[in-house]
Write a protein that holds these residues in place. Sequence first.
Motif, PDB file in Angstrom:
ATOM      1  N   TYR A 159       0.838  -1.198   0.000  1.00 49.25           N
ATOM      2  CA  TYR A 159       0.000   0.000   0.000  1.00 49.25           C
ATOM      3  C   TYR A 159       0.876   1.253   0.000  1.00 49.25           C
ATOM      4  O   TYR A 159       1.706   1.438   0.898  1.00 49.25           O
ATOM      5  CB  TYR A 159      -0.926  -0.013   1.216  1.00 49.25           C
ATOM      6  N   LYS A 206       0.199   4.254   0.635  1.00 46.97           N
ATOM      7  CA  LYS A 206       0.000   5.174   1.760  1.00 46.97           C
ATOM      8  C   LYS A 206       0.984   4.886   2.898  1.00 46.97           C
ATOM      9  O   LYS A 206       1.191   5.729   3.778  1.00 46.97           O
ATOM     10  CB  LYS A 206      -1.440   5.101   2.266  1.00 46.97           C
ATOM     11  N   ASP A 207       1.603   3.696   2.879  1.00 49.17           N
ATOM     12  CA  ASP A 207       2.624   3.365   3.871  1.00 49.17           C
ATOM     13  C   ASP A 207       3.961   4.040   3.569  1.00 49.17           C
ATOM     14  O   ASP A 207       4.851   4.054   4.424  1.00 49.17           O
ATOM     15  CB  ASP A 207       2.835   1.846   3.935  1.00 49.17           C
ATOM     16  N   GLU A 252       2.780  10.305   1.999  1.00 49.00           N
ATOM     17  CA  GLU A 252       1.727  10.870   2.847  1.00 49.00           C
ATOM     18  C   GLU A 252       0.648  11.634   2.087  1.00 49.00           C
ATOM     19  O   GLU A 252      -0.399  11.964   2.663  1.00 49.00           O
ATOM     20  CB  GLU A 252       2.354  11.786   3.908  1.00 49.00           C
ATOM     21  N   GLU A 253       0.854  11.914   0.798  1.00 56.91           N
ATOM     22  CA  GLU A 253      -0.137  12.664   0.035  1.00 56.91           C
ATOM     23  C   GLU A 253      -1.434  11.861  -0.109  1.00 56.91           C
ATOM     24  O   GLU A 253      -1.405  10.650  -0.322  1.00 56.91           O
ATOM     25  CB  GLU A 253       0.420  13.037  -1.347  1.00 56.91           C
ATOM     26  N   GLU A 254      -2.550  12.563  -0.061  1.00 54.16           N
ATOM     27  CA  GLU A 254      -3.872  11.923  -0.102  1.00 54.16           C
ATOM     28  C   GLU A 254      -4.071  11.083  -1.365  1.00 54.16           C
ATOM     29  O   GLU A 254      -4.771  10.069  -1.341  1.00 54.16           O
ATOM     30  CB  GLU A 254      -4.952  13.009  -0.020  1.00 54.16           C
ATOM     31  N   ASP A 261      -3.729   7.294  -1.013  1.00 56.70           N
ATOM     32  CA  ASP A 261      -4.520   6.567  -0.009  1.00 56.70           C
ATOM     33  C   ASP A 261      -5.067   5.244  -0.543  1.00 56.70           C
ATOM     34  O   ASP A 261      -5.211   4.276   0.209  1.00 56.70           O
ATOM     35  CB  ASP A 261      -5.680   7.435   0.498  1.00 56.70           C
ATOM     36  N   THR A 262      -5.423   5.208  -1.823  1.00 57.27           N
ATOM     37  CA  THR A 262      -6.044   4.005  -2.402  1.00 57.27           C
ATOM     38  C   THR A 262      -5.138   3.301  -3.405  1.00 57.27           C
ATOM     39  O   THR A 262      -5.576   2.384  -4.110  1.00 57.27           O
ATOM     40  CB  THR A 262      -7.360   4.364  -3.105  1.00 57.27           C
ATOM     41  N   LYS A 263      -3.877   3.715  -3.479  1.00 61.23           N
ATOM     42  CA  LYS A 263      -2.976   3.174  -4.505  1.00 61.23           C
ATOM     43  C   LYS A 263      -2.133   2.032  -3.940  1.00 61.23           C
ATOM     44  O   LYS A 263      -1.709   2.057  -2.789  1.00 61.23           O
ATOM     45  CB  LYS A 263      -2.054   4.281  -5.040  1.00 61.23           C
ATOM     46  N   GLN A 264      -1.883   1.040  -4.787  1.00 66.18           N
ATOM     47  CA  GLN A 264      -1.111  -0.134  -4.385  1.00 66.18           C
ATOM     48  C   GLN A 264      -0.107  -0.514  -5.462  1.00 66.18           C
ATOM     49  O   GLN A 264      -0.267  -0.179  -6.635  1.00 66.18           O
ATOM     50  CB  GLN A 264      -2.038  -1.336  -4.181  1.00 66.18           C
TER      51      GLN A 264
END
Length: 208
Positions: free
Chosen positions: A188, A190-191, A194-196, A199-202
């Motif tokens: 993930y 988001k780990d 830090e940009e929003e 958040d949903t990207k992998q």
Amino acid sequence: MTSDLILKYFPDITPAQQEQFARLQELYTFWNNQINVISRKDINLLYERHVLHSLGIAKVMSFLPGENVLDVGTGGGFPGIPLAILFPETSFHLVDSIGKKIKVVNEVAAALGLTNVTGTHARAEEIKEKFDFVVSRAVTQLKDFYPWVRGKFSKATTNKLPSGILYLKGGDLTQEIAESGLIVQQFYLKDYFEEEFFDTKQVIYVKG
């Protein structure tokens, strides 16, 4: 938004690499005005939505000198061009079925002096060489993508993960992964960022 965003997450890049990343805005703005390879509304967010997104793969896997990486459906050069800047001793073969997009790839690579990039106008199935890794960014569903690259892996890598696919995808992938029948590892973004936007990207890894 500037190339300083790259330095924020990759502080060890050299001055030469910093210069190459900094030139991407000018180069893609120029080429995008002639050949639309990036959404018009995204061009001012190039570093977040295209360059740093591409480099999410580098947070999962550091490619080794001498390795060969295939970028399938590269469009204007993502994720291949940013990864080629970051890993100058790794060879990247960028392919796309749309010739004008490969023209942009080759022009950008030449302008940056990237000698480790080859751009080819072809479908993935037409590429006969073997590669240590295949990268791509949301070209199609995993169940459709995997058959394109099955059998293209060299198996020779000594990297931390065996030869395989590193695929940038977004959203809820539960159904897509299930339908593919593949065994995957999910990383993930988001780990790492830090940009929003992330958040949903992998990054999805599939062993070759």
